[in-house]
Every structure is written in C-alpha cells, then in structure tokens.
Design a protein around this motif. Structure first.
Motif, PDB file in Angstrom:
ATOM      1  N   GLY A  24      58.467  55.368  34.896  1.00  0.00           N
ATOM      2  CA  GLY A  24      57.576  56.439  34.475  1.00  0.00           C
ATOM      3  C   GLY A  24      58.091  57.828  34.735  1.00  0.00           C
ATOM      4  O   GLY A  24      57.332  58.805  34.695  1.00  0.00           O
ATOM      5  N   ASP A  25      59.383  57.945  35.013  1.00  0.00           N
ATOM      6  CA  ASP A  25      59.970  59.247  35.310  1.00  0.00           C
ATOM      7  C   ASP A  25      60.866  59.700  34.170  1.00  0.00           C
ATOM      8  O   ASP A  25      61.170  58.939  33.247  1.00  0.00           O
ATOM      9  CB  ASP A  25      60.781  59.180  36.614  1.00  0.00           C
ATOM     10  N   GLU A  26      61.282  60.942  34.242  1.00  0.00           N
ATOM     11  CA  GLU A  26      62.179  61.489  33.233  1.00  0.00           C
ATOM     12  C   GLU A  26      63.539  60.799  33.320  1.00  0.00           C
ATOM     13  O   GLU A  26      64.032  60.520  34.409  1.00  0.00           O
ATOM     14  CB  GLU A  26      62.325  62.993  33.416  1.00  0.00           C
ATOM     15  N   PRO A  27      64.157  60.518  32.179  1.00  0.00           N
ATOM     16  CA  PRO A  27      65.374  59.698  32.162  1.00  0.00           C
ATOM     17  C   PRO A  27      66.661  60.454  32.488  1.00  0.00           C
ATOM     18  O   PRO A  27      67.394  60.888  31.609  1.00  0.00           O
ATOM     19  CB  PRO A  27      65.394  59.152  30.726  1.00  0.00           C
ATOM     20  N   ARG A  38      85.740  54.970  44.069  1.00  0.00           N
ATOM     21  CA  ARG A  38      84.667  54.155  44.655  1.00  0.00           C
ATOM     22  C   ARG A  38      83.330  54.873  44.525  1.00  0.00           C
ATOM     23  O   ARG A  38      83.222  56.060  44.832  1.00  0.00           O
ATOM     24  CB  ARG A  38      84.945  53.887  46.130  1.00  0.00           C
ATOM     25  N   VAL A  39      82.315  54.134  44.125  1.00  0.00           N
ATOM     26  CA  VAL A  39      80.967  54.674  44.051  1.00  0.00           C
ATOM     27  C   VAL A  39      80.430  54.829  45.469  1.00  0.00           C
ATOM     28  O   VAL A  39      80.403  53.868  46.239  1.00  0.00           O
ATOM     29  CB  VAL A  39      80.045  53.769  43.204  1.00  0.00           C
ATOM     30  N   LEU A  40      80.008  56.043  45.803  1.00  0.00           N
ATOM     31  CA  LEU A  40      79.474  56.325  47.134  1.00  0.00           C
ATOM     32  C   LEU A  40      77.957  56.348  47.170  1.00  0.00           C
ATOM     33  O   LEU A  40      77.346  55.943  48.160  1.00  0.00           O
ATOM     34  CB  LEU A  40      80.008  57.672  47.628  1.00  0.00           C
ATOM     35  N   ALA A  41      77.355  56.870  46.111  1.00  0.00           N
ATOM     36  CA  ALA A  41      75.896  57.001  46.065  1.00  0.00           C
ATOM     37  C   ALA A  41      75.474  57.162  44.613  1.00  0.00           C
ATOM     38  O   ALA A  41      76.279  57.564  43.768  1.00  0.00           O
ATOM     39  CB  ALA A  41      75.442  58.199  46.897  1.00  0.00           C
ATOM     40  N   GLU A  42      74.236  56.847  44.336  1.00  0.00           N
ATOM     41  CA  GLU A  42      73.710  57.001  42.988  1.00  0.00           C
ATOM     42  C   GLU A  42      72.207  57.220  43.083  1.00  0.00           C
ATOM     43  O   GLU A  42      71.600  56.964  44.125  1.00  0.00           O
ATOM     44  CB  GLU A  42      74.029  55.787  42.122  1.00  0.00           C
ATOM     45  N   GLY A  43      71.642  57.698  41.998  1.00  0.00           N
ATOM     46  CA  GLY A  43      70.202  57.911  41.988  1.00  0.00           C
ATOM     47  C   GLY A  43      69.714  58.289  40.602  1.00  0.00           C
ATOM     48  O   GLY A  43      70.504  58.439  39.669  1.00  0.00           O
ATOM     49  N   HIS A  44      68.388  58.414  40.500  1.00  0.00           N
ATOM     50  CA  HIS A  44      67.782  58.841  39.240  1.00  0.00           C
ATOM     51  C   HIS A  44      66.656  59.817  39.555  1.00  0.00           C
ATOM     52  O   HIS A  44      66.277  60.000  40.713  1.00  0.00           O
ATOM     53  CB  HIS A  44      67.275  57.648  38.428  1.00  0.00           C
ATOM     54  N   ASN A  45      66.158  60.474  38.514  1.00  0.00           N
ATOM     55  CA  ASN A  45      65.080  61.441  38.691  1.00  0.00           C
ATOM     56  C   ASN A  45      63.907  60.805  39.418  1.00  0.00           C
ATOM     57  O   ASN A  45      63.574  59.634  39.187  1.00  0.00           O
ATOM     58  CB  ASN A  45      64.600  61.950  37.327  1.00  0.00           C
ATOM     59  N   PHE A 155      60.586  58.672  26.408  1.00  0.00           N
ATOM     60  CA  PHE A 155      59.800  59.299  27.473  1.00  0.00           C
ATOM     61  C   PHE A 155      58.752  60.239  26.900  1.00  0.00           C
ATOM     62  O   PHE A 155      57.573  60.134  27.220  1.00  0.00           O
ATOM     63  CB  PHE A 155      60.688  60.052  28.468  1.00  0.00           C
ATOM     64  N   TYR A 156      59.163  61.169  26.087  1.00  0.00           N
ATOM     65  CA  TYR A 156      58.227  62.168  25.581  1.00  0.00           C
ATOM     66  C   TYR A 156      57.281  61.572  24.550  1.00  0.00           C
ATOM     67  O   TYR A 156      56.144  62.026  24.432  1.00  0.00           O
ATOM     68  CB  TYR A 156      58.963  63.405  25.077  1.00  0.00           C
ATOM     69  N   GLY A 157      57.687  60.526  23.850  1.00  0.00           N
ATOM     70  CA  GLY A 157      56.782  59.825  22.949  1.00  0.00           C
ATOM     71  C   GLY A 157      55.687  59.118  23.720  1.00  0.00           C
ATOM     72  O   GLY A 157      54.516  59.162  23.357  1.00  0.00           O
ATOM     73  N   GLN A 158      56.062  58.470  24.848  1.00  0.00           N
ATOM     74  CA  GLN A 158      55.071  57.803  25.707  1.00  0.00           C
ATOM     75  C   GLN A 158      54.126  58.825  26.309  1.00  0.00           C
ATOM     76  O   GLN A 158      52.923  58.621  26.363  1.00  0.00           O
ATOM     77  CB  GLN A 158      55.770  57.042  26.840  1.00  0.00           C
ATOM     78  N   GLN A 159      54.669  59.930  26.771  1.00  0.00           N
ATOM     79  CA  GLN A 159      53.847  60.960  27.398  1.00  0.00           C
ATOM     80  C   GLN A 159      52.871  61.561  26.399  1.00  0.00           C
ATOM     81  O   GLN A 159      51.742  61.849  26.746  1.00  0.00           O
ATOM     82  CB  GLN A 159      54.733  62.068  27.999  1.00  0.00           C
ATOM     83  N   SER A 160      53.320  61.729  25.161  1.00  0.00           N
ATOM     84  CA  SER A 160      52.437  62.354  24.172  1.00  0.00           C
ATOM     85  C   SER A 160      51.257  61.442  23.847  1.00  0.00           C
ATOM     86  O   SER A 160      50.203  61.919  23.466  1.00  0.00           O
ATOM     87  CB  SER A 160      53.209  62.719  22.903  1.00  0.00           C
ATOM     88  N   ARG A 161      51.417  60.137  24.028  1.00  0.00           N
ATOM     89  CA  ARG A 161      50.290  59.218  23.820  1.00  0.00           C
ATOM     90  C   ARG A 161      49.315  59.281  25.000  1.00  0.00           C
ATOM     91  O   ARG A 161      48.143  59.013  24.853  1.00  0.00           O
ATOM     92  CB  ARG A 161      50.798  57.790  23.629  1.00  0.00           C
ATOM     93  N   LEU A 162      49.836  59.647  26.178  1.00  0.00           N
ATOM     94  CA  LEU A 162      48.996  59.685  27.369  1.00  0.00           C
ATOM     95  C   LEU A 162      48.427  61.075  27.643  1.00  0.00           C
ATOM     96  O   LEU A 162      47.287  61.228  28.025  1.00  0.00           O
ATOM     97  CB  LEU A 162      49.810  59.240  28.600  1.00  0.00           C
ATOM     98  N   THR A 163      49.280  62.086  27.482  1.00  0.00           N
ATOM     99  CA  THR A 163      48.935  63.464  27.793  1.00  0.00           C
ATOM    100  C   THR A 163      49.522  64.348  26.711  1.00  0.00           C
ATOM    101  O   THR A 163      50.684  64.178  26.363  1.00  0.00           O
ATOM    102  CB  THR A 163      49.567  63.873  29.156  1.00  0.00           C
ATOM    103  N   PRO A 164      48.777  65.298  26.193  1.00  0.00           N
ATOM    104  CA  PRO A 164      49.365  66.191  25.193  1.00  0.00           C
ATOM    105  C   PRO A 164      50.610  66.873  25.759  1.00  0.00           C
ATOM    106  O   PRO A 164      50.625  67.303  26.909  1.00  0.00           O
ATOM    107  CB  PRO A 164      48.260  67.208  24.917  1.00  0.00           C
ATOM    108  N   LEU A 165      51.679  66.943  24.958  1.00  0.00           N
ATOM    109  CA  LEU A 165      52.922  67.568  25.413  1.00  0.00           C
ATOM    110  C   LEU A 165      52.697  68.991  25.874  1.00  0.00           C
ATOM    111  O   LEU A 165      53.367  69.468  26.769  1.00  0.00           O
ATOM    112  CB  LEU A 165      53.973  67.547  24.297  1.00  0.00           C
TER     113      LEU A 165
END
Length: 173
Positions: A24-27, A38-45, A155-165
């Motif tokens: 449910g977060d921004e991609p 070597r991969v040391l760390a990773e993450g997402h929004n 993401f923004y298509g799902q959000q627009s169905r739930l909350t107006p952009l």
C-alpha cells in the motif's frame, strides 16, 4: 552503458518497488552495493506510515553513515527504481556515497504523474547532479523505466478509487 550487474541490481529495485506497492505504499525501492558488488542493504518506501521522509535512498544513506567507512561509502553504488529526490540526493552527497544508478528519472515520473492528473509534489524535482554535483549518475534504464511507470499507474489508479487524487499527498521523488 549499464552493465549486466547494474541491470540485475536495478531489477531488484523494481522488485522492492513492487513490494512497497503490495503493502500500500508508493512504489520505490533501492539497493546499496559495496565496491566489490555485494549487496549491503536494501529497502523500499515507507511513507504510508505518515513520515514522508521514509524514502529508501535516505534510509540507505543513514545506514551507510553508521556502518561504513568513508572510503567504503565512496566505492559503493546506490541502485534505485527512481532518481533521487532533492532530500535523498543531499543525503547521498553529505554521506559521501559513490555512484547512483536509477531505473526511471524524476522527469519521467513528473510526466507520468501529470498524465494521471496528480497534484504537484511539495518539493520541486531536480536532477541529482544539481543537488550533489560530484556524484556519478547513470540512468534511466529504458526497459525497466516502463515497468516503473506501470507500478506508478497501479498505485495512483488504486488511490484514485479510494481517495480523490486532489487530496492525496504525492512523493517528492
């Protein structure tokens, strides 16, 4: 020219961006790789938490400052699904991280959001090198940029169905 290793790490960023979207977060997703690959760390929004500064690039810069020597930071690469926003570019520069490689540019993202009729972000988009001029930057990656576009449209298509952009706060990326 992006190497096969660059593309592999960028692919992981797309996977992380997809994980963010699935939660449910921004991609947006990012990976920190040392000078030996070597991969040391990773993450997402994690901005859905309410803290709009929870960008993975910012988190990786803070992790690098706490866990890597200045020389190791300078030899590292941050791979990311989207070009750093000004906040993340500044953190990258202040911490002394090396190269940045991104799948999609801020300019592309701005265009996609305009196509969707999304409101402007609260922070102006700037190319990384305007914020951190000494950083080596490569991107976008054409095949992966289209996948990132699809994630933002989802993401923004799902959000627009739930909350107006018009009432949705957008990422400053």
């Amino acid at each position: 020219m992006l190497s096969p290793d660059d593309l592999r790490h960028l692919q992981r960023c797309v996977e992380l961006a997809t994980e963010a979207l699935d939660k449910g977060d921004e991609p947006f997703g990012s990976v920190l790789v040392d000078g030996d690959g070597r991969v040391l760390a990773e993450g997402h929004n994690q901005v859905a938490s309410g803290d709009r500064t929870r960008h993975p690039e910012f988190e990786l810069a803070r992790w690098a400052a706490a866990n890597m020597s200045p020389a190791a930071r300078a030899a590292a690469t941050v791979y990311t699904s989207g070009e750093h926003c000004p906040m993340c570019a500044a953190a990258h520069g202040w911490v002394g991280l090396g190269r940045i490689v991104y799948a999609s540019s801020s300019e592309q993202l701005s265009g996609w959001l305009a196509e969707l009729g999304a409101p402007a972000a609260p922070v102006r988009s700037l190319p990384i090198q305007e914020v951190a001029p000494g950083v080596i930057v490569e991107g976008p990656a054409p095949g992966l940029a289209e996948r990132i576009r699809e994630l933002h449209y989802r993401f923004y298509g799902q959000q627009s169905r739930l909350t107006p952009l018009s009432s949705k706060s957008l990422s400053s990326k």
